[in-house]
Design a protein around this motif. Sequence first.
Motif, PDB file in Angstrom:
ATOM      1  N   LEU A  66      -8.254  -3.468 -26.749  1.00  0.00           N
ATOM      2  CA  LEU A  66      -7.265  -3.272 -25.540  1.00  0.00           C
ATOM      3  C   LEU A  66      -7.607  -1.079 -25.036  1.00  0.00           C
ATOM      4  N   LEU A  67      -6.863  -0.726 -26.358  1.00  0.00           N
ATOM      5  CA  LEU A  67      -7.526   0.828 -26.073  1.00  0.00           C
ATOM      6  C   LEU A  67      -7.776   1.909 -26.023  1.00  0.00           C
ATOM      7  N   HIS A  68      -9.230   1.170 -26.551  1.00  0.00           N
ATOM      8  CA  HIS A  68     -10.536   1.371 -26.381  1.00  0.00           C
ATOM      9  C   HIS A  68     -11.716   0.604 -25.401  1.00  0.00           C
ATOM     10  N   GLN A  69     -11.547   0.658 -24.981  1.00  0.00           N
ATOM     11  CA  GLN A  69     -12.623  -1.060 -24.386  1.00  0.00           C
ATOM     12  C   GLN A  69     -12.112  -0.574 -22.648  1.00  0.00           C
ATOM     13  N   VAL A  70     -11.186  -1.117 -22.568  1.00  0.00           N
ATOM     14  CA  VAL A  70     -10.240  -1.616 -21.420  1.00  0.00           C
ATOM     15  C   VAL A  70      -9.164  -0.394 -20.739  1.00  0.00           C
ATOM     16  N   CYS A  71      -8.531   0.178 -21.931  1.00  0.00           N
ATOM     17  CA  CYS A  71      -8.243   2.152 -21.643  1.00  0.00           C
ATOM     18  C   CYS A  71      -8.719   3.184 -21.679  1.00  0.00           C
ATOM     19  N   ALA A  72     -10.146   2.819 -22.358  1.00  0.00           N
ATOM     20  CA  ALA A  72     -10.936   3.689 -22.213  1.00  0.00           C
ATOM     21  C   ALA A  72      -9.565   5.415 -23.300  1.00  0.00           C
ATOM     22  N   ILE A  73      -8.636   5.256 -23.708  1.00  0.00           N
ATOM     23  CA  ILE A  73      -8.415   6.219 -24.380  1.00  0.00           C
ATOM     24  C   ILE A  73      -9.593   8.066 -24.981  1.00  0.00           C
ATOM     25  N   ASP A  74     -10.710   6.852 -25.612  1.00  0.00           N
ATOM     26  CA  ASP A  74     -11.663   8.215 -25.715  1.00  0.00           C
ATOM     27  C   ASP A  74     -12.868   8.972 -24.824  1.00  0.00           C
ATOM     28  N   ALA A  75     -12.572   7.844 -23.676  1.00  0.00           N
ATOM     29  CA  ALA A  75     -13.764   8.071 -22.718  1.00  0.00           C
ATOM     30  C   ALA A  75     -13.176   9.413 -21.672  1.00  0.00           C
ATOM     31  N   SER A  76     -14.657  10.053 -20.926  1.00  0.00           N
ATOM     32  CA  SER A  76     -14.493  10.739 -19.873  1.00  0.00           C
ATOM     33  C   SER A  76     -13.740  10.355 -18.419  1.00  0.00           C
ATOM     34  N   ASN A  77     -13.170  10.727 -18.398  1.00  0.00           N
ATOM     35  CA  ASN A  77     -12.559   9.808 -17.076  1.00  0.00           C
ATOM     36  C   ASN A  77     -13.276  10.749 -15.608  1.00  0.00           C
ATOM     37  N   PHE A  78     -14.389  12.100 -15.790  1.00  0.00           N
ATOM     38  CA  PHE A  78     -14.911  11.934 -14.659  1.00  0.00           C
ATOM     39  C   PHE A  78     -15.654  11.364 -13.901  1.00  0.00           C
ATOM     40  N   SER A  79     -15.225  12.090 -12.323  1.00  0.00           N
ATOM     41  CA  SER A  79     -15.746  10.841 -11.354  1.00  0.00           C
ATOM     42  C   SER A  79     -15.999  11.644  -9.997  1.00  0.00           C
ATOM     43  N   SER A  80     -16.248  11.952  -8.899  1.00  0.00           N
ATOM     44  CA  SER A  80     -16.825  12.566  -7.928  1.00  0.00           C
ATOM     45  C   SER A  80     -16.393  12.151  -6.583  1.00  0.00           C
ATOM     46  N   ASP A  81     -15.474  10.387  -7.181  1.00  0.00           N
ATOM     47  CA  ASP A  81     -14.770   9.796  -5.946  1.00  0.00           C
ATOM     48  C   ASP A  81     -13.168   9.527  -6.576  1.00  0.00           C
ATOM     49  N   ALA A  82     -12.699  10.717  -6.001  1.00  0.00           N
ATOM     50  CA  ALA A  82     -11.302  10.987  -6.162  1.00  0.00           C
ATOM     51  C   ALA A  82     -10.034   9.617  -7.011  1.00  0.00           C
ATOM     52  N   MET A  83     -10.999   8.276  -5.688  1.00  0.00           N
ATOM     53  CA  MET A  83     -10.034   6.654  -5.358  1.00  0.00           C
ATOM     54  C   MET A  83     -10.668   6.441  -7.640  1.00  0.00           C
ATOM     55  N   MET A  84     -11.863   6.783  -7.815  1.00  0.00           N
ATOM     56  CA  MET A  84     -12.040   6.160  -9.159  1.00  0.00           C
ATOM     57  C   MET A  84     -11.563   6.669 -10.234  1.00  0.00           C
ATOM     58  N   LEU A  85     -11.460   8.255 -10.074  1.00  0.00           N
ATOM     59  CA  LEU A  85     -10.441   8.913 -10.861  1.00  0.00           C
ATOM     60  C   LEU A  85      -9.536   8.628 -11.429  1.00  0.00           C
ATOM     61  N   SER A  86      -8.876   8.724 -10.347  1.00  0.00           N
ATOM     62  CA  SER A  86      -7.690   7.766  -9.968  1.00  0.00           C
ATOM     63  C   SER A  86      -7.254   6.686 -11.452  1.00  0.00           C
ATOM     64  N   TYR A  87      -8.103   6.344 -10.747  1.00  0.00           N
ATOM     65  CA  TYR A  87      -8.373   4.794 -11.323  1.00  0.00           C
ATOM     66  C   TYR A  87      -8.041   4.590 -12.866  1.00  0.00           C
ATOM     67  N   ALA A  88      -8.900   5.556 -13.328  1.00  0.00           N
ATOM     68  CA  ALA A  88      -9.287   5.893 -14.197  1.00  0.00           C
ATOM     69  C   ALA A  88      -8.698   6.445 -15.514  1.00  0.00           C
ATOM     70  N   GLN A  89      -7.872   7.397 -14.869  1.00  0.00           N
ATOM     71  CA  GLN A  89      -6.805   8.018 -15.468  1.00  0.00           C
ATOM     72  C   GLN A  89      -5.835   7.227 -15.660  1.00  0.00           C
ATOM     73  N   GLY A  90      -5.895   6.530 -14.187  1.00  0.00           N
ATOM     74  CA  GLY A  90      -4.198   5.786 -14.798  1.00  0.00           C
ATOM     75  C   GLY A  90      -4.159   4.630 -15.710  1.00  0.00           C
ATOM     76  N   ARG A  91      -5.422   3.858 -16.096  1.00  0.00           N
ATOM     77  CA  ARG A  91      -5.947   2.684 -17.114  1.00  0.00           C
ATOM     78  C   ARG A  91      -5.242   3.899 -18.075  1.00  0.00           C
ATOM     79  N   ARG A  92      -6.361   5.096 -18.303  1.00  0.00           N
ATOM     80  CA  ARG A  92      -6.152   6.275 -19.493  1.00  0.00           C
ATOM     81  C   ARG A  92      -4.627   6.411 -19.976  1.00  0.00           C
ATOM     82  N   ASP A  93      -4.117   6.681 -19.084  1.00  0.00           N
ATOM     83  CA  ASP A  93      -2.645   6.718 -19.670  1.00  0.00           C
ATOM     84  C   ASP A  93      -1.947   5.456 -19.774  1.00  0.00           C
ATOM     85  N   ILE A  94      -2.480   4.591 -19.672  1.00  0.00           N
ATOM     86  CA  ILE A  94      -1.634   3.097 -19.935  1.00  0.00           C
ATOM     87  C   ILE A  94      -1.983   2.808 -21.579  1.00  0.00           C
ATOM     88  N   GLY A  95      -2.841   3.333 -21.691  1.00  0.00           N
ATOM     89  CA  GLY A  95      -3.684   3.432 -23.499  1.00  0.00           C
ATOM     90  C   GLY A  95      -2.957   4.308 -23.879  1.00  0.00           C
TER      91      GLY A  95
END
Length: 88
Positions: free
Chosen positions: A36-65
Amino acid sequence: MDEDMETELAEAKKRRDEELAYVMGHALGRRFIWRLLHQVCAIDASNFSSDAMMLSYAQGRRDIGLDIQSALLDFDKQVFLTMEDENR
C-alpha cells in the motif's frame, strides 16, 4: 484543549494502535501495508508532472501514504523496520 477532547483523542489513538498491532502482527498484514505504501501511495516516488491535475492527484496519494507511515512509526518503529526488511 478541553478534557473531553483530550479523552476522545487518547481513546482514538488507543483504537488505532490496537488495529495496527493486529495488522502488523502478521507477515501478510505487513506485506499488505508495505505494498500500500510503496506501490499504491508511492511514498518514495517523485510526483512531478507538468499536468497540474495529475500532480495534485499523485501528491494526494503520497500524502495519505505518509500519514500511514507516520502512524506506523508512532506506533512501533521496530515493527515498521521489520516490515521494510521483509519486503525489500
